[in-house]
Design an enzyme around this catalytic site. Sequence first.
Site, PDB file in Angstrom:
ATOM      1  N   ARG A 103       0.836  -1.193   0.000  1.00 29.20           N
ATOM      2  CA  ARG A 103       0.000   0.000   0.000  1.00 29.20           C
ATOM      3  C   ARG A 103       0.869   1.241   0.000  1.00 29.20           C
ATOM      4  O   ARG A 103       1.778   1.379   0.814  1.00 29.20           O
ATOM      5  CB  ARG A 103      -0.917   0.015   1.235  1.00 29.20           C
ATOM      6  CG  ARG A 103      -1.910   1.173   1.229  1.00 29.20           C
ATOM      7  CD  ARG A 103      -2.843   1.107   2.432  1.00 29.20           C
ATOM      8  NE  ARG A 103      -2.179   1.482   3.671  1.00 29.20           N
ATOM      9  CZ  ARG A 103      -2.834   1.694   4.819  1.00 29.20           C
ATOM     10  NH1 ARG A 103      -4.137   1.527   4.872  1.00 29.20           N
ATOM     11  NH2 ARG A 103      -2.168   2.036   5.899  1.00 29.20           N
ATOM     12  N   THR A 107      -1.038   7.658  -1.120  1.00 27.74           N
ATOM     13  CA  THR A 107      -2.302   7.554  -1.852  1.00 27.74           C
ATOM     14  C   THR A 107      -3.230   6.507  -1.249  1.00 27.74           C
ATOM     15  O   THR A 107      -4.431   6.495  -1.544  1.00 27.74           O
ATOM     16  CB  THR A 107      -2.054   7.179  -3.319  1.00 27.74           C
ATOM     17  OG1 THR A 107      -1.505   5.850  -3.385  1.00 27.74           O
ATOM     18  CG2 THR A 107      -1.080   8.160  -3.960  1.00 27.74           C
ATOM     19  N   ASP A 203       0.196  -2.540  13.484  1.00 21.73           N
ATOM     20  CA  ASP A 203       0.605  -3.107  12.208  1.00 21.73           C
ATOM     21  C   ASP A 203       0.788  -4.613  12.370  1.00 21.73           C
ATOM     22  O   ASP A 203       1.714  -5.076  13.049  1.00 21.73           O
ATOM     23  CB  ASP A 203       1.918  -2.460  11.749  1.00 21.73           C
ATOM     24  CG  ASP A 203       2.303  -2.876  10.333  1.00 21.73           C
ATOM     25  OD1 ASP A 203       2.497  -4.091  10.106  1.00 21.73           O
ATOM     26  OD2 ASP A 203       2.414  -1.993   9.469  1.00 21.73           O
ATOM     27  N   ASP A 206       4.247  -6.062  11.300  1.00 25.51           N
ATOM     28  CA  ASP A 206       5.326  -5.759  12.243  1.00 25.51           C
ATOM     29  C   ASP A 206       5.209  -6.600  13.497  1.00 25.51           C
ATOM     30  O   ASP A 206       6.219  -7.070  14.055  1.00 25.51           O
ATOM     31  CB  ASP A 206       5.295  -4.272  12.613  1.00 25.51           C
ATOM     32  CG  ASP A 206       5.783  -3.382  11.479  1.00 25.51           C
ATOM     33  OD1 ASP A 206       6.297  -3.925  10.480  1.00 25.51           O
ATOM     34  OD2 ASP A 206       5.627  -2.150  11.594  1.00 25.51           O
TER      35      ASP A 206
END
Length: 212
Positions: A103, A107, A203, A206
Amino acid sequence: MRVHVADHPLIAHKLTYLRDQRTDTPTFRRLTDELVMLLAYEATREVRTASFDIETPVTATTGVRLATPKPMVVPILRAGLGMLDGMMRMVPTAEVGFLGMVRNEETLEAHTYANRLPEDLDQRQCYLLDPMLATGGTLAAAIHYLVERGADDITAVTLLSAPEGIETLRERVAGIEPPVRLVTGAIDERLNEQGYIVPGLGDAGDRLYGVV
């Protein structure tokens, strides 16, 4: 697109510990594995089967087995890899493909950088694995990618989903012919300004594999 929230006390229990920032990486991986097994049970309710004649110790009977072609399980790299073992424990005869998507943090759009999939997915049921449905861009792009190769039934499996991501996904897959389902452990409150799910769990990649 149909959405199924797997509302079960064990799922809520495991999600609570996944959300806790004190949960260490080994525990996070184990809980993810266990949670995906529960979600896989829900996600495969409509998996295709065929009749199969067997002999029990008592008599002959007819059961079922997974139909051919076999289901295709597709984790979205890298975080989706953390869901693969749990899914394969429930569907060990399924085949596995890999889809690398990233990603753009400016944007929030997803781009494909790698794939290990058959060129022809005709008549294949596909199960997409991605821990977080946040903005919806990654899963939408992945679904279209599979449809272009002929997949005729797609189920996305996520640990958590955001309302905004569900609506985006619903809009972006509305025009495609194959049925699309979403099976998720919970629908959270919202996205924050950075496109992360709130309250979420941080995340997922992570927390599964460390910061890279």
